[in-house]
Design a protein around this motif. Structure first.
Motif, PDB file in Angstrom:
ATOM      1  N   CYS A  69       1.016  -0.876  -0.278  1.00 49.42           N
ATOM      2  CA  CYS A  69      -0.594   0.139  -0.560  1.00 49.42           C
ATOM      3  C   CYS A  69       0.723   1.445  -0.128  1.00 49.42           C
ATOM      4  CB  CYS A  69      -1.309   0.382   1.021  1.00 49.42           C
ATOM      5  SG  CYS A  69      -0.214   0.931   2.584  1.00 49.42           S
ATOM      6  N   LYS A 100      -2.014  -8.315  -3.824  1.00 50.35           N
ATOM      7  CA  LYS A 100      -0.958  -7.717  -4.355  1.00 50.35           C
ATOM      8  C   LYS A 100      -0.185  -7.951  -3.039  1.00 50.35           C
ATOM      9  CE  LYS A 100      -1.901  -2.778  -3.629  1.00 50.35           C
ATOM     10  NZ  LYS A 100      -1.163  -1.565  -3.847  1.00 50.35           N
ATOM     11  N   GLU A 170     -16.056 -15.721   4.681  1.00 49.74           N
ATOM     12  CA  GLU A 170     -17.309 -14.986   5.316  1.00 49.74           C
ATOM     13  C   GLU A 170     -18.010 -15.018   3.647  1.00 49.74           C
ATOM     14  OE1 GLU A 170     -17.082 -11.738   8.122  1.00 49.74           O
ATOM     15  OE2 GLU A 170     -18.165 -10.206   5.685  1.00 49.74           O
ATOM     16  N   GLN A 174     -21.419 -17.282   1.743  1.00 48.90           N
ATOM     17  CA  GLN A 174     -22.298 -16.433   0.821  1.00 48.90           C
ATOM     18  C   GLN A 174     -21.998 -16.563  -0.757  1.00 48.90           C
ATOM     19  OE1 GLN A 174     -23.051 -12.138   1.653  1.00 48.90           O
ATOM     20  NE2 GLN A 174     -22.284 -12.699   4.145  1.00 48.90           N
ATOM     21  N   GLN A 176     -19.600 -17.065  -2.740  1.00 46.66           N
ATOM     22  CA  GLN A 176     -19.026 -16.050  -3.809  1.00 46.66           C
ATOM     23  C   GLN A 176     -17.315 -15.990  -3.239  1.00 46.66           C
ATOM     24  OE1 GLN A 176     -20.016 -12.937  -5.611  1.00 46.66           O
ATOM     25  NE2 GLN A 176     -21.953 -12.736  -4.795  1.00 46.66           N
TER      26      GLN A 176
ATOM     27  N   PRO B 146     -16.435  -2.989   1.920  1.00 50.36           N
ATOM     28  CA  PRO B 146     -15.055  -3.960   2.291  1.00 50.36           C
ATOM     29  C   PRO B 146     -14.224  -3.303   3.236  1.00 50.36           C
ATOM     30  CG  PRO B 146     -15.204  -3.405   0.337  1.00 50.36           C
ATOM     31  CD  PRO B 146     -16.264  -2.885   0.666  1.00 50.36           C
ATOM     32  N   LEU B 147     -13.538  -2.123   2.621  1.00 52.70           N
ATOM     33  CA  LEU B 147     -12.504  -2.006   3.394  1.00 52.70           C
ATOM     34  C   LEU B 147     -11.258  -1.657   3.212  1.00 52.70           C
ATOM     35  CD1 LEU B 147     -13.987  -0.685   7.742  1.00 52.70           C
ATOM     36  CD2 LEU B 147     -14.913   0.748   5.501  1.00 52.70           C
ATOM     37  N   ASP B 148     -11.273  -2.550   2.183  1.00 54.04           N
ATOM     38  CA  ASP B 148     -10.098  -2.348   1.624  1.00 54.04           C
ATOM     39  C   ASP B 148      -8.594  -1.573   1.026  1.00 54.04           C
ATOM     40  OD1 ASP B 148     -11.736  -2.733  -0.619  1.00 54.04           O
ATOM     41  OD2 ASP B 148     -10.958  -4.883  -1.396  1.00 54.04           O
ATOM     42  N   PRO B 150      -6.285  -0.873   1.038  1.00 54.03           N
ATOM     43  CA  PRO B 150      -4.315  -0.643   1.399  1.00 54.03           C
ATOM     44  C   PRO B 150      -4.160  -1.330   0.636  1.00 54.03           C
ATOM     45  CG  PRO B 150      -5.337  -1.745   3.500  1.00 54.03           C
ATOM     46  CD  PRO B 150      -6.485  -0.852   3.216  1.00 54.03           C
ATOM     47  N   ILE B 151      -5.651  -2.119  -0.475  1.00 53.32           N
ATOM     48  CA  ILE B 151      -5.172  -2.813  -2.099  1.00 53.32           C
ATOM     49  C   ILE B 151      -6.068  -1.828  -3.220  1.00 53.32           C
ATOM     50  CG2 ILE B 151      -4.902  -4.872  -0.825  1.00 53.32           C
ATOM     51  CD1 ILE B 151      -7.000  -5.604  -1.685  1.00 53.32           C
ATOM     52  N   PRO B 177     -22.038 -10.211   9.629  1.00 52.49           N
ATOM     53  CA  PRO B 177     -21.626 -10.349   8.459  1.00 52.49           C
ATOM     54  C   PRO B 177     -21.338  -9.135   7.072  1.00 52.49           C
ATOM     55  CG  PRO B 177     -22.996 -12.305   8.884  1.00 52.49           C
ATOM     56  CD  PRO B 177     -22.752 -11.529   9.853  1.00 52.49           C
ATOM     57  N   LYS B 178     -21.106  -8.343   6.670  1.00 53.42           N
ATOM     58  CA  LYS B 178     -20.977  -7.898   5.439  1.00 53.42           C
ATOM     59  C   LYS B 178     -21.853  -8.347   4.215  1.00 53.42           C
ATOM     60  CE  LYS B 178     -17.890  -4.619   6.585  1.00 53.42           C
ATOM     61  NZ  LYS B 178     -17.102  -3.437   6.419  1.00 53.42           N
ATOM     62  N   VAL B 179     -22.603  -8.431   3.354  1.00 48.91           N
ATOM     63  CA  VAL B 179     -22.673  -8.859   2.381  1.00 48.91           C
ATOM     64  C   VAL B 179     -21.516  -8.910   1.413  1.00 48.91           C
ATOM     65  CG1 VAL B 179     -24.384  -8.838  -0.057  1.00 48.91           C
ATOM     66  CG2 VAL B 179     -24.969  -7.952   2.871  1.00 48.91           C
ATOM     67  N   HIS B 180     -21.513 -10.127   0.914  1.00 49.12           N
ATOM     68  CA  HIS B 180     -20.205 -10.211  -0.151  1.00 49.12           C
ATOM     69  C   HIS B 180     -20.477 -10.362  -1.531  1.00 49.12           C
ATOM     70  CE1 HIS B 180     -16.867 -10.859   2.946  1.00 49.12           C
ATOM     71  NE2 HIS B 180     -17.710 -10.974   3.590  1.00 49.12           N
ATOM     72  N   LYS B 181     -19.718  -9.913  -2.129  1.00 47.12           N
ATOM     73  CA  LYS B 181     -20.481  -9.699  -3.853  1.00 47.12           C
ATOM     74  C   LYS B 181     -19.189 -10.052  -4.886  1.00 47.12           C
ATOM     75  CE  LYS B 181     -23.408  -5.397  -3.142  1.00 47.12           C
ATOM     76  NZ  LYS B 181     -23.759  -4.166  -3.480  1.00 47.12           N
ATOM     77  N   PRO B 182     -18.966 -10.040  -6.131  1.00 43.00           N
ATOM     78  CA  PRO B 182     -17.884 -10.162  -6.888  1.00 43.00           C
ATOM     79  C   PRO B 182     -16.846  -9.652  -6.811  1.00 43.00           C
ATOM     80  CG  PRO B 182     -20.241 -10.364  -8.300  1.00 43.00           C
ATOM     81  CD  PRO B 182     -20.360  -9.843  -6.999  1.00 43.00           C
ATOM     82  N   LYS B 183     -15.791 -10.265  -6.336  1.00 43.33           N
ATOM     83  CA  LYS B 183     -14.604  -8.733  -7.149  1.00 43.33           C
ATOM     84  C   LYS B 183     -13.228  -9.077  -8.358  1.00 43.33           C
ATOM     85  CE  LYS B 183     -12.400  -7.644  -2.685  1.00 43.33           C
ATOM     86  NZ  LYS B 183     -12.974  -6.516  -2.293  1.00 43.33           N
ATOM     87  N   ARG B 184     -13.075  -8.063  -8.553  1.00 47.67           N
ATOM     88  CA  ARG B 184     -12.300  -8.461  -9.374  1.00 47.67           C
ATOM     89  C   ARG B 184     -12.783  -8.964 -11.108  1.00 47.67           C
ATOM     90  NH1 ARG B 184     -10.001 -10.197  -5.281  1.00 47.67           N
ATOM     91  NH2 ARG B 184     -10.446 -12.727  -5.095  1.00 47.67           N
ATOM     92  N   ASP B 194     -14.901  -4.121  -8.834  1.00 48.06           N
ATOM     93  CA  ASP B 194     -15.087  -4.707  -7.138  1.00 48.06           C
ATOM     94  C   ASP B 194     -16.335  -4.507  -6.635  1.00 48.06           C
ATOM     95  OD1 ASP B 194     -14.811  -5.022  -4.538  1.00 48.06           O
ATOM     96  OD2 ASP B 194     -13.238  -5.090  -4.703  1.00 48.06           O
ATOM     97  N   ARG B 197     -16.890  -2.962  -3.152  1.00 39.24           N
ATOM     98  CA  ARG B 197     -16.734  -1.311  -3.307  1.00 39.24           C
ATOM     99  C   ARG B 197     -17.620  -0.336  -3.822  1.00 39.24           C
ATOM    100  NH1 ARG B 197     -10.737  -1.635  -5.373  1.00 39.24           N
ATOM    101  NH2 ARG B 197      -9.892  -2.990  -4.132  1.00 39.24           N
TER     102      ARG B 197
END
Ligand code: SF4
Ligand code: SF4
Ligand code: FES
Lengths: 178, 571
Positions: A69, A100, A170, A174, A176, B146-148, B150-151, B177-184, B194, B197
């Protein structure tokens, strides 16, 4: 102001009593417990919280924790850190959902002032100031530690949060792909 | 859509009185036009509270609102409180004892981006209630985020980060738990998505549908499960996709080209111009330590609004190519050391040019050179009686920004008199002259002439071939004198775009090796061949050109500002 020189007494003028008094002090210390240390055979054990050289750590599963980062590179006051980000085609991250990892990570230990800002700013708990205080190299280049060396010196950090692993679990729960 | 032909926003200070109304923002009175042009159709639509606030210089946090897109009003970040003058039974405003109209405060807040202003309205953006609403909206936007950071490539220029700093809580109260969705998600050839986000502001959807006319993106599912996606089975691929990366307030849409290349806070931002076509989109070059990482559009109402095309945006890698020309080269007689550097070589060249018989020199200069460089070449040509021309470079244009003319400065080449009419008409004449032996010296700046009918056999007949270029090619290999030049990112200068707008660009990175900005050595050559001209700097050169050439009359370097100025007569 003028200070009058005091006249020496008869006892003082004898000279020998003062000499013997001096030897007595030396002898007393000679038989006391030693306070010096046989450096470098013997090493100082640094107190907790000591800020020695900054190194990179792996988690208990062997993953490189740094995600490139570059916040430490940004915050470092003497610009001792140089990170080469992976770019779109870089090496895949050890933890796939962390996406990364630095391609290269260099700390110039000659520049580092051991302030600890890098450890403080790191959002991934990937860099720590460790206990090493005596860094030796035969050249300036040797004092630039690369990623491999930093990781080897840093060793393992017991990660209690395991953020990325939790996220992946997590997401999988779900349905995913993490 | 009508890009630069759209009516310019009427300036609030000088509109005819009937067309304006007065509102108060946090107690400060501002005059705003009753209507403002719709960003897409250009038709007048009622002025909204957010526009009134911006006119008053009051910032209202917003995600889905974008001045160049249709209003959607879905993020609720811009909620404000407001009041309107109370009317009596006679439909006249009720006055307070002090004579000011009495204001009834609306019981409910309203979104500033979609609520039209009315005369006498009062807008409050700094009340405790507004503060609390912003905090709550932000908290809701963050529950599944997702609070990511840093990446995330957006970190550092992310509106979610910025508003969290201003209105956010330090601690999350969300424990589920957060709702997860497709990434990348591979959205198209240049974009990664993403979905976790994404804050569902629909800016990207509106941009590609209403501005580009490619209805490629949409939201599927409902509630917390709403997901941005491209039309199934069809990649998101038009020439403007990367603008969605700019307008996405968060890091949901990111550029594959810029992916994980550099954190944005390290990038030095230099105002510049895109050189990939004659539109001359205003850009910002992001560079660090003399490496260019990205181009981004820079707002200019008269040229490109907030956008630029993907083709131009990604056309920068050549500047950092390893095989760039970095060494100045003169003819090397056997057993003789090469002439050491610029000064002797320029002196040698100017000596040859001074001795050349009138009409024995020809100049081919690219329409990718700046106005100042072309002006200097035109000065040289006049002195030497040289035949000159530029090279047309055509492609396919589109209705939005991309021009069919791929030279950034064709207009400049015409106005300085370097280009023939039509451009390229003199090239066969130059070839003929070389074949007949009347042209003995050729000066080529930034073009590969062996592909233009001046083959190796013709170049071999020349007594002197002087070439300046950036990358090696057949012509540079055959040059007697090779003068390494600079990409636009390595120098300053101006271009004239297809609509006759003269715009300047600044230097972002250092040239490598011996390379020098063309205007510098051309200026030196012009001095040595045609005598002193009394200017030393690029600014002075531009001002002199504006005095010399009637087309540029009235312009000054300082007057160009960072938005450029339009020539009085269209080129
Ligand atoms: S300890 Fe301070 S000086 Fe040393 S690398 Fe970290 S931030 Fe830089
Ligand atoms: S991807 Fe970005 S621009 Fe598109 S809807 Fe989501 S947040 Fe808005
Ligand atoms: S900016 Fe007004 S609702 Fe999004």
């Amino acid at each position: 102001m003028i200070i009058e020189r005091q006249k020496m007494s008869w006892w003082e003028r004898l000279y020998l009593p003062a000499i013997i008094g001096g030897f007595k002090v030396s002898l007393r210390h000679f038989f006391r417990k030693k306070v010096t240390m046989q450096y470098p055979e013997q090493r100082w054990v640094v107190p907790p919280g000591y800020r020695g050289a900054p190194y990179l750590v792996r988690d208990q599963d062997g993953n490189t924790k740094c995600v490139s980062c570059q916040l430490c590179e940004f915050v470092c006051p003497p610009k001792a850190i140089k990170i080469t980000p992976p770019g779109p085609a870089g090496p895949p991250a050890d933890r796939p959902n962390a996406e990364k990892m630095p391609r290269e990570f260099e700390i110039n230990m000659l520049r580092c002032i051991f302030c600890g800002y890098c450890q403080e700013v790191c959002p991934e708990e990937a860099i720590f100031l460790m206990k090493d205080y005596s860094l030796i190299g035969a050249s300036r280049e040797e004092m630039i530690y690369n990623k491999e060396k930093l990781l080897a010196l840093g060793g393992v950090h017991q990660d209690k949060i395991k953020k990325w692993q939790q996220k992946a679990q997590e997401a999988r729960a779900q349905g995913q792909k993490p | 859509m009508t890009m630069s032909t759209a009516n310019p926003t009427p300036s609030p200070s000088t509109p005819p009185p009937a067309d304006t109304l007065q509102v108060r923002v946090n107690g400060k009175a501002v005059e705003v036009p009753r209507t403002m042009p719709d960003p897409v159709s250009g038709k007048p639509v009622p002025t909204t509270m957010i526009q009134a606030c911006f006119t008053a210089g009051v910032m209202v946090p917003h995600y889905c609102y974008h001045p160049k897109l249709p209003v959607a009003g879905n993020c609720r970040m811009c909620l404000v409180e407001f009041g309107t003058p109370a009317l009596g039974p006679d439909r006249k405003p009720i006055l307070n004892p002090d004579g000011a109209p009495r204001i009834t405060k609306s019981p409910r807040p309203a979104i500033a981006c979609a609520t039209p202003v009315s005369p006498g309205m009062e807008i409050y953006t700094d009340t405790p209630a507004v503060k609390q609403m912003r905090e709550s909206v932000l908290e809701f936007l963050l529950i599944n985020h997702p609070l990511d950071c840093p990446i995330c490539d957006k970190a550092g220029e992310c509106k979610l980060q910025e508003y969290s700093e201003d209105h956010g809580e330090a601690q999350s109260r969300f424990v589920e738990p957060k709702v997860h969705k497709p990434k990348r998600v591979d959205l198209g050839p240049r974009i990664v998505l993403d979905d976790e986000r994404c804050i569902l502001c629909t800016r990207c959807i509106r941009f590609t549908r209403d501005i580009v006319g490619d209805d490629a993106l949409g939201l599927v599912n409902r509630g917390s499960y709403s997901t941005l996606t491209a039309y199934p089975g069809r990649p998101f691929d038009n020439n403007y996709t990367l603008n969605t990366v700019d307008i996405c307030p968060v890091g949901a849409l990111t550029s594959k080209d810029f992916r994980f290349q550099m954190r944005v806070w390290f990038l030095k931002e230099t105002p510049s111009l895109c050189t990939s076509c004659a539109t001359g989109c205003n850009i910002v070059i992001g560079s660090r330590e003399d490496r260019i990482y990205r181009y981004e559009p820079r707002e200019n109402e008269a040229v490109n609004a907030c956008w630029m095309c993907d083709y131009g945006r990604l056309n920068y890698a050549w500047i950092g190519r390893a095989d760039r020309l970095t060494e100045i080269r003169g003819p090397q007689a056997a057993g003789q050391a090469p002439a050491p550097g610029w000064t002797p070589i320029l002196r040698e060249i100017s000596g040859k040019l001074r001795q050349a018989a009138a009409g024995s020199v020809a100049i081919i200069a690219s329409a990718r050179q700046t106005n100042e460089e072309l002006y200097l070449l035109a000065k040289l040509a006049k002195k030497l009686g040289a035949l000159t021309d530029s090279v047309p470079r055509m492609g396919e244009g589109d209705r939005l920004l991309l021009n069919a003319d791929r030279n950034p400065n064709s207009a400049g080449a015409r106005l300085t008199g370097i280009a023939a009419t039509p451009m390229g008409a003199n090239l066969p004449k130059i070839a003929e002259g070389i074949r007949a032996g009347t042209i003995k010296t050729l000066l080529v700046v930034g073009e590969e002439v062996t592909r233009l009918g001046l083959g190796a056999d013709l170049l071999a007949r020349l007594e002197t071939l002087i070439v300046s270029d950036i990358l090696p090619n057949e012509t540079t290999r055959r040059a007697h004198y090779l003068l390494p030049g600079c990409a636009h990112a390595e120098k300053r200068g101006t271009f004239t775009n297809a609509r006759g707008r003269v715009q300047k660009f600044m230097k972002a990175v250092e040239p490598r090796g011996d390379a020098r900005p063309e205007w510098e050595f051309l200026h030196e050559l012009a001095l040595q061949v045609a005598g002193p001209d009394g200017c030393q700097s690029l600014e002075g050169l531009f001002n002199q050109m504006a005095r010399d050439l009637p087309a540029f009359a009235g312009l000054t370097w300082a007057g160009l500002g960072n938005q450029g100025a339009t020539l009085r007569s269209e080129p």
